[in-house]
Design a protein around this motif. Structure first.
Motif, PDB file in Angstrom:
ATOM      1  N   SER A 502      46.162  35.011  26.916  1.00 33.99           N
ATOM      2  CA  SER A 502      44.705  34.934  26.862  1.00 33.99           C
ATOM      3  C   SER A 502      44.202  35.893  25.791  1.00 33.99           C
ATOM      4  O   SER A 502      44.511  37.084  25.821  1.00 33.99           O
ATOM      5  CB  SER A 502      44.152  35.311  28.244  1.00 33.99           C
ATOM      6  N   TRP A 503      43.491  35.384  24.839  1.00 30.47           N
ATOM      7  CA  TRP A 503      42.916  36.203  23.773  1.00 30.47           C
ATOM      8  C   TRP A 503      41.414  35.902  23.705  1.00 30.47           C
ATOM      9  O   TRP A 503      41.007  34.857  23.199  1.00 30.47           O
ATOM     10  CB  TRP A 503      43.575  35.894  22.421  1.00 30.47           C
ATOM     11  N   LYS A 504      40.664  36.816  24.256  1.00 30.63           N
ATOM     12  CA  LYS A 504      39.207  36.581  24.291  1.00 30.63           C
ATOM     13  C   LYS A 504      38.578  37.137  23.020  1.00 30.63           C
ATOM     14  O   LYS A 504      38.969  38.212  22.567  1.00 30.63           O
ATOM     15  CB  LYS A 504      38.599  37.274  25.501  1.00 30.63           C
ATOM     16  N   GLU A 505      37.650  36.394  22.476  1.00 31.15           N
ATOM     17  CA  GLU A 505      37.017  36.873  21.243  1.00 31.15           C
ATOM     18  C   GLU A 505      36.060  38.021  21.515  1.00 31.15           C
ATOM     19  O   GLU A 505      35.942  38.961  20.762  1.00 31.15           O
ATOM     20  CB  GLU A 505      36.307  35.725  20.541  1.00 31.15           C
ATOM     21  N   ASP A 506      35.356  37.950  22.638  1.00 26.65           N
ATOM     22  CA  ASP A 506      34.456  39.059  22.956  1.00 26.65           C
ATOM     23  C   ASP A 506      35.154  39.970  23.971  1.00 26.65           C
ATOM     24  O   ASP A 506      36.245  39.686  24.436  1.00 26.65           O
ATOM     25  CB  ASP A 506      33.115  38.538  23.490  1.00 26.65           C
ATOM     26  N   ASP A 507      34.510  41.034  24.280  1.00 21.20           N
ATOM     27  CA  ASP A 507      35.162  42.010  25.145  1.00 21.20           C
ATOM     28  C   ASP A 507      34.576  41.964  26.554  1.00 21.20           C
ATOM     29  O   ASP A 507      34.332  42.990  27.183  1.00 21.20           O
ATOM     30  CB  ASP A 507      34.990  43.405  24.499  1.00 21.20           C
ATOM     31  N   VAL A 508      34.401  40.718  27.038  1.00 17.35           N
ATOM     32  CA  VAL A 508      33.770  40.580  28.353  1.00 17.35           C
ATOM     33  C   VAL A 508      34.818  40.856  29.432  1.00 17.35           C
ATOM     34  O   VAL A 508      35.921  40.311  29.392  1.00 17.35           O
ATOM     35  CB  VAL A 508      33.234  39.139  28.528  1.00 17.35           C
ATOM     36  N   THR A 509      34.479  41.702  30.372  1.00 15.60           N
ATOM     37  CA  THR A 509      35.408  41.981  31.455  1.00 15.60           C
ATOM     38  C   THR A 509      35.117  41.008  32.599  1.00 15.60           C
ATOM     39  O   THR A 509      33.964  40.891  33.040  1.00 15.60           O
ATOM     40  CB  THR A 509      35.223  43.429  31.946  1.00 15.60           C
ATOM     41  N   ALA A 510      36.167  40.311  33.039  1.00 15.14           N
ATOM     42  CA  ALA A 510      35.964  39.351  34.133  1.00 15.14           C
ATOM     43  C   ALA A 510      35.721  40.094  35.429  1.00 15.14           C
ATOM     44  O   ALA A 510      36.198  41.220  35.610  1.00 15.14           O
ATOM     45  CB  ALA A 510      37.204  38.472  34.261  1.00 15.14           C
ATOM     46  N   LYS A 511      35.020  39.407  36.309  1.00 10.29           N
ATOM     47  CA  LYS A 511      34.741  40.012  37.610  1.00 10.29           C
ATOM     48  C   LYS A 511      36.022  40.092  38.433  1.00 10.29           C
ATOM     49  O   LYS A 511      36.835  39.171  38.397  1.00 10.29           O
ATOM     50  CB  LYS A 511      33.732  39.119  38.344  1.00 10.29           C
ATOM     51  N   LEU A 512      36.217  41.202  39.121  1.00 12.28           N
ATOM     52  CA  LEU A 512      37.436  41.320  39.928  1.00 12.28           C
ATOM     53  C   LEU A 512      37.444  40.269  41.037  1.00 12.28           C
ATOM     54  O   LEU A 512      36.444  40.088  41.726  1.00 12.28           O
ATOM     55  CB  LEU A 512      37.511  42.727  40.525  1.00 12.28           C
ATOM     56  N   SER A 513      38.552  39.543  41.142  1.00 14.01           N
ATOM     57  CA  SER A 513      38.685  38.574  42.232  1.00 14.01           C
ATOM     58  C   SER A 513      40.132  38.554  42.707  1.00 14.01           C
ATOM     59  O   SER A 513      41.054  38.502  41.895  1.00 14.01           O
ATOM     60  CB  SER A 513      38.293  37.177  41.753  1.00 14.01           C
ATOM     61  N   THR A 514      40.321  38.606  44.009  1.00 14.13           N
ATOM     62  CA  THR A 514      41.695  38.596  44.547  1.00 14.13           C
ATOM     63  C   THR A 514      42.153  37.170  44.890  1.00 14.13           C
ATOM     64  O   THR A 514      43.268  36.971  45.360  1.00 14.13           O
ATOM     65  CB  THR A 514      41.780  39.465  45.818  1.00 14.13           C
ATOM     66  N   ALA A 515      41.305  36.205  44.651  1.00 10.35           N
ATOM     67  CA  ALA A 515      41.687  34.815  44.963  1.00 10.35           C
ATOM     68  C   ALA A 515      42.606  34.275  43.877  1.00 10.35           C
ATOM     69  O   ALA A 515      42.575  34.738  42.739  1.00 10.35           O
ATOM     70  CB  ALA A 515      40.429  33.947  45.065  1.00 10.35           C
ATOM     71  N   MET A 516      43.407  33.308  44.249  1.00  8.85           N
ATOM     72  CA  MET A 516      44.303  32.641  43.287  1.00  8.85           C
ATOM     73  C   MET A 516      43.464  32.038  42.173  1.00  8.85           C
ATOM     74  O   MET A 516      42.548  31.260  42.449  1.00  8.85           O
ATOM     75  CB  MET A 516      45.021  31.522  44.060  1.00  8.85           C
TER      76      MET A 516
END
Ligand code: NAD
Length: 519
Positions: A502-516
């Motif tokens: 995964s190479w994201k162009e912006d530096d957005v941090t995904a929301k933490l999720s423990t789901a699959m």
């Protein structure tokens, strides 16, 4: 010049061995790019099957030598895996040229130790050379797969990575072709190989491996050790060996498959056979009879794809007489004779085993329509010759049918219908090869569909696929799932690695999720 130097060293080493005589060669091992004479005190005699004379000796390598070879193969692997695929393939091109250039020399070595005719020995080398040519396409056949955008900003791709040290355990009947089924694909895909030739005819196998050195392949990438069960056990148990390619009989093959796989190694094992040729009365008679004789008696019946059983269907049952007449005309001779059709069998033990099997047929009520048991070749009375033998009236319960004879013995069975013939074949435990001879397209198609055998010939007696396909014997003729050569051969010598990136162009941090993640 490097090889000349090595050969001189061997000559010197040979001289220094007290038990060495002028005539008897010591077959060398190859470790770390050098041909070396073993320090073993156990040597196995190799005889010329046409004369019975001891011509060379092959060692039971010592424990230290086997360990040194395996360590060296492992060290070599760590460097070899870093070479670019293009560079590896360039060595394969060199190897191909050298094999072509030396094919006559290798064929002569085969005939001397194995006994087959020179023409047939040429074929042994050539069919191996074709696998080398296939290995030269490694730049394409080792490719993985890729898919972009499997999720947002995410790609998925796979590599086929080499396994490490691989081992090759070879039979006597193709001393050039079988090692060439193994090591070119193994090394071109980035592995190293530790080869164990047959103890009956090791010289051509060593020469074929030596050519890798001459082709510039770095030391340790192809090593050769010798021996019998102890050496095989070593290869099945050694921690560095990750995969074993075996070709040979069922007894050794089943054992190696069990021992190797229980130690966590990959094993591909091509085993024994009982191949049936089915003859319908509408077949081209001349062609069919010639094909049956060639495929039954060529190489003195010592091919895993020999058509050792003929099933004559319906009206074709009347062809027995003509079949016998043609077999009678075959020239049994030393392999170096230009008109020889078949040479001797590999050892005196093998000859005895074959004669015993013919005797069982006689005792169990079959007819010996052509009896080669008393054949002797003038001037070669100590050679292991067996004349062409045809056994008729053979039924599935006869010992000569249940056992793989591996000699110049053709069993003839009869069937009312094509379906009866198919039933006989499908009830046989082996599934290496089979062939039908007919001009009837629908009958051939029916046979192709119904017969439970991995390699089918239609008017082709020995349907061995070319190396861009795979050798696909089935049922009792194979253990393991990945066949020799073709794409499957490369799959055998490689393991898949998949990368999800995964190479994201912006530096957005995904929301933490423990789901699959469901992408
Ligand atoms: P073999 O099984 O006697 O020997 C093969 C290898 O196994 C040799 O290197 C030998 O040293 C080793 N070996 C033998 N006995 C052993 C044991 N008890 N324990 C451990 N290792 C052992 O076979 P062979 O007589 O050299 O060759 C003939 C056989 O090979 C025939 O059955 C033939 O059908 C088969 N073969 C099969 C194919 C194929 O592709 N299916 C091709 C060629 C030969």
């Amino acid at each position: 010049s490097r090889l000349n130097h090595i050969t001189k060293n061997i000559h010197a080493a040979n001289k220094s061995l007290s038990y060495s005589t002028k005539e008897v060669r010591k077959v060398p091992m190859i470790i770390n790019g050098e041909l070396r004479i073993s320090k073993s005190d156990t040597w196995i005699d190799v005889t010329n099957p046409a004369t019975g004379e001891v011509i060379s000796q092959v060692p039971e390598c010592t424990q230290d030598e086997m360990e040194e070879a395996a360590e060296n193969s492992q060290e070599a692997f760590l460097k070899w895996r870093e070479q670019s695929v293009s560079k590896r393939v360039r060595y394969i091109f060199n190897l191909r040229q050298l094999l072509d250039k030396k094919s006559k020399e290798i064929a002569a070595q085969i005939t001397e130790e194995q006994g087959k005719t020179l023409k047939d020995a040429d074929g042994d080398v050539f069919r191996g050379l074709e696998v080398v040519e296939h290995a030269a396409s490694m730049t394409t056949i080792q490719m993985g797969e890729s898919m972009q955008n499997v999720s947002k900003n995410m790609d998925l791709y796979s590599f086929r990575e080499p396994l490490g040290v691989t081992a090759g355990i070879c039979p006597f009947n193709f001393p050039a072709m079988v090692p060439l089924w193994m090591y070119p694909l193994a090394i071109a895909s980035g592995n190293t190989m530790l080869l164990k030739p047959s103890e009956h005819d090791p010289t051509a196998s060593v020469t074929v491996a030596e050519l890798a050195l001459e082709a510039g392949v770095p030391p340790g990438v192809v090593n050769v050790i010798h021996g019998r069960k102890k050496c095989v056990d070593f290869l099945c148990d050694n921690e560095h060996v990750k995969a074993i390619s075996f070709v040979g009989g069922n007894r050794a093959g089943e054992y190696i498959f069990q021992r190797g796989t229980s130690n966590g190694k990959r094993v591909q094992a091509n085993l024994g056979a009982k191949n049936h040729g089915v003859v319908l009365a509408d077949a081209n008679k001349e062609d069919t009879l010639n094909a049956l004789i060639a495929a039954g008696f060529g190489a003195a019946g010592q091919r895993c794809m020999a058509l050792s059983t003929v099933i004559l269907v319906g009206e074709a049952r009347s062809w027995i007489g003509e079949l016998t007449k043609r077999a009678q005309k075959l020239n049994v001779n030393v392999g170096t004779h230009p008109d020889a059709d078949l040479g001797p069998v590999i050892t005196m033990d093998s000859k005895k085993r074959i004669l015993d099997l013919i005797k069982t047929a006689e005792d169990e009520g079959c007819t010996i329509a052509l009896d080669g048991r008393n054949f002797t070749l003038k001037g070669h009375e100590n050679g292991y010759f067996v004349g062409p033998t045809i056994v008729t009236g053979v039924k599935p319960h006869h010992t000569v049918y249940k056992e793989e004879v591996f000699g110049p013995v053709l069993c003839v069975m009869e069937a009312e219908t094509l379906d009866d013939a198919i039933k006989i074949i499908n009830n046989n435990p082996y599934g290496n090869g089979t062939a039908i001879f007919t001009r009837n397209g629908p009958a051939a198609r029916h046979f192709q569909h119904e017969v439970d055998v991995g390699q089918v010939g239609i008017n082709v007696p020995i349907p061995v696929p070319l190396p861009f396909f795979s050798f696909t014997g089935s049922r009792g003729s194979i253990r393991g799932d990945l066949n020799f050569y073709g794409k499957m051969g490369v799959y055998f010598y490689t393991k898949l690695k998949t990368v999800t990136a995964s190479w994201k162009e912006d530096d957005v941090t995904a929301k933490l999720s423990t789901a699959m993640p469901t992408y």
